[in-house]
Design a protein around this motif. Structure first.
Motif, PDB file in Angstrom:
ATOM      1  N   GLU A  97      13.419 -33.248  24.959  1.00 51.62           N
ATOM      2  CA  GLU A  97      12.832 -33.581  23.918  1.00 51.62           C
ATOM      3  C   GLU A  97      14.123 -34.435  22.980  1.00 51.62           C
ATOM      4  O   GLU A  97      13.768 -35.358  22.468  1.00 51.62           O
ATOM      5  CB  GLU A  97      12.014 -33.419  22.453  1.00 51.62           C
ATOM      6  N   GLN A 166       5.149 -27.456  20.710  1.00 51.33           N
ATOM      7  CA  GLN A 166       4.986 -28.597  20.151  1.00 51.33           C
ATOM      8  C   GLN A 166       5.892 -29.047  18.259  1.00 51.33           C
ATOM      9  O   GLN A 166       6.735 -28.211  18.135  1.00 51.33           O
ATOM     10  CB  GLN A 166       3.589 -29.213  19.368  1.00 51.33           C
ATOM     11  N   ALA A 182       5.006 -33.947  18.365  1.00 51.92           N
ATOM     12  CA  ALA A 182       5.663 -35.099  20.164  1.00 51.92           C
ATOM     13  C   ALA A 182       6.468 -33.362  21.051  1.00 51.92           C
ATOM     14  O   ALA A 182       6.084 -32.398  20.336  1.00 51.92           O
ATOM     15  CB  ALA A 182       7.040 -35.183  19.746  1.00 51.92           C
ATOM     16  N   ALA A 183       6.247 -33.646  22.297  1.00 54.62           N
ATOM     17  CA  ALA A 183       6.540 -33.087  22.589  1.00 54.62           C
ATOM     18  C   ALA A 183       6.579 -33.192  24.256  1.00 54.62           C
ATOM     19  O   ALA A 183       6.154 -34.148  24.362  1.00 54.62           O
ATOM     20  CB  ALA A 183       5.613 -31.649  24.051  1.00 54.62           C
ATOM     21  N   MET A 184       7.527 -32.985  25.355  1.00 57.08           N
ATOM     22  CA  MET A 184       7.519 -33.216  26.790  1.00 57.08           C
ATOM     23  C   MET A 184       6.122 -33.302  27.311  1.00 57.08           C
ATOM     24  O   MET A 184       5.416 -31.832  27.299  1.00 57.08           O
ATOM     25  CB  MET A 184       8.056 -32.501  27.593  1.00 57.08           C
ATOM     26  N   LEU A 192       7.781 -38.696  27.246  1.00 57.63           N
ATOM     27  CA  LEU A 192       8.477 -37.896  26.119  1.00 57.63           C
ATOM     28  C   LEU A 192       6.299 -37.863  25.377  1.00 57.63           C
ATOM     29  O   LEU A 192       6.684 -39.053  25.262  1.00 57.63           O
ATOM     30  CB  LEU A 192       8.998 -37.755  24.956  1.00 57.63           C
TER      31      LEU A 192
END
Length: 217
Positions: A97, A166, A182-184, A192
């Motif tokens: 990330e 996350q 956010a996370a892959m 992303l």
């Protein structure tokens, strides 16, 4: 005379013992001194427990789950990142990330850019007592669609990665609080995923959520 001298000596001994009792630490004080002497390792453990519980609930807001591109879409086999509020670590290399990202949709009216940085300090306070966990947190910087230039939301305070993988963040913009995750992406290779929940201060305005996907800049 000997009796008086004996009594005077005995009184002196009792007074010395009483003074020693007054100046010696109580069990609670001794425990506090031990904690203080333990240094950052004790502080890190305390932060881990408090931050982990708060982060798991997103400070009272349940994390958003990524929306699949279509019903029944299979999830990718994403390499598991370091999860949960573990003890501080030396920073070497960066998770997927990390870096600068731009929205995969160039015509978006939502979040246009995202920047994520790891190895950040995380400060957690309980009442008047604050502790710092070093080299363990994440900060997020988002840019919203504006004209003539995009609006820079600034950097969020350092937060630990959640147990679900996350990366959380929060903005207080006065008129609204923005909760960020956010996370892959679990569905889009190499992208992303960023979700934002907007909670307006004005009860007459409807709260809403957005999900966006980004490619590395």
């Amino acid at each position: 005379m000997r009796t008086r001298a004996f009594h005077a000596g005995l009184l002196a001994v009792v007074a010395a013992l009483f003074a020693a009792l007054l100046t010696s630490p109580t069990p609670a004080s001794a425990a506090e001194n031990k904690t203080a002497a333990a240094g950052e390792s004790t502080a890190v453990s305390a932060v881990t427990a408090v931050s982990g519980n708060a982060a798991a609930a997103g400070q009272g807001v349940a994390p958003i789950q990524e929306r699949p591109p279509r019903p029944g879409a299979p999830k990718l086999k994403v390499k598991k990142a370091h999860r949960g509020p573990a003890l501080a670590r030396l920073c070497s290399g960066h998770p997927a990330e990390y870096g600068n990202w731009v929205n995969a949709d160039p015509n978006t009216n939502s979040i246009t850019k995202a920047q994520l940085r790891d190895c950040q300090s995380v400060t957690t306070c309980s009442g008047d007592i604050c502790s710092i966990t070093y080299d363990a947190g994440w900060t997020i910087r988002l840019f919203g669609k504006c004209s003539p230039t995009d609006c820079d939301w600034g950097w969020t305070a350092g937060r630990l990665r959640l147990s679900n993988g996350q990366i959380p963040g929060q903005y207080n913009q006065g008129f609204a609080k923005r909760y960020v995750w956010a996370a892959m992406s679990q569905y889009r290779p190499g992208q992303l995923w960023v979700a934002v929940r907007t909670d307006f201060t004005d009860p007459n305005r409807a709260d809403y959520e957005t999900q966006n996907w980004f490619v590395r800049q």
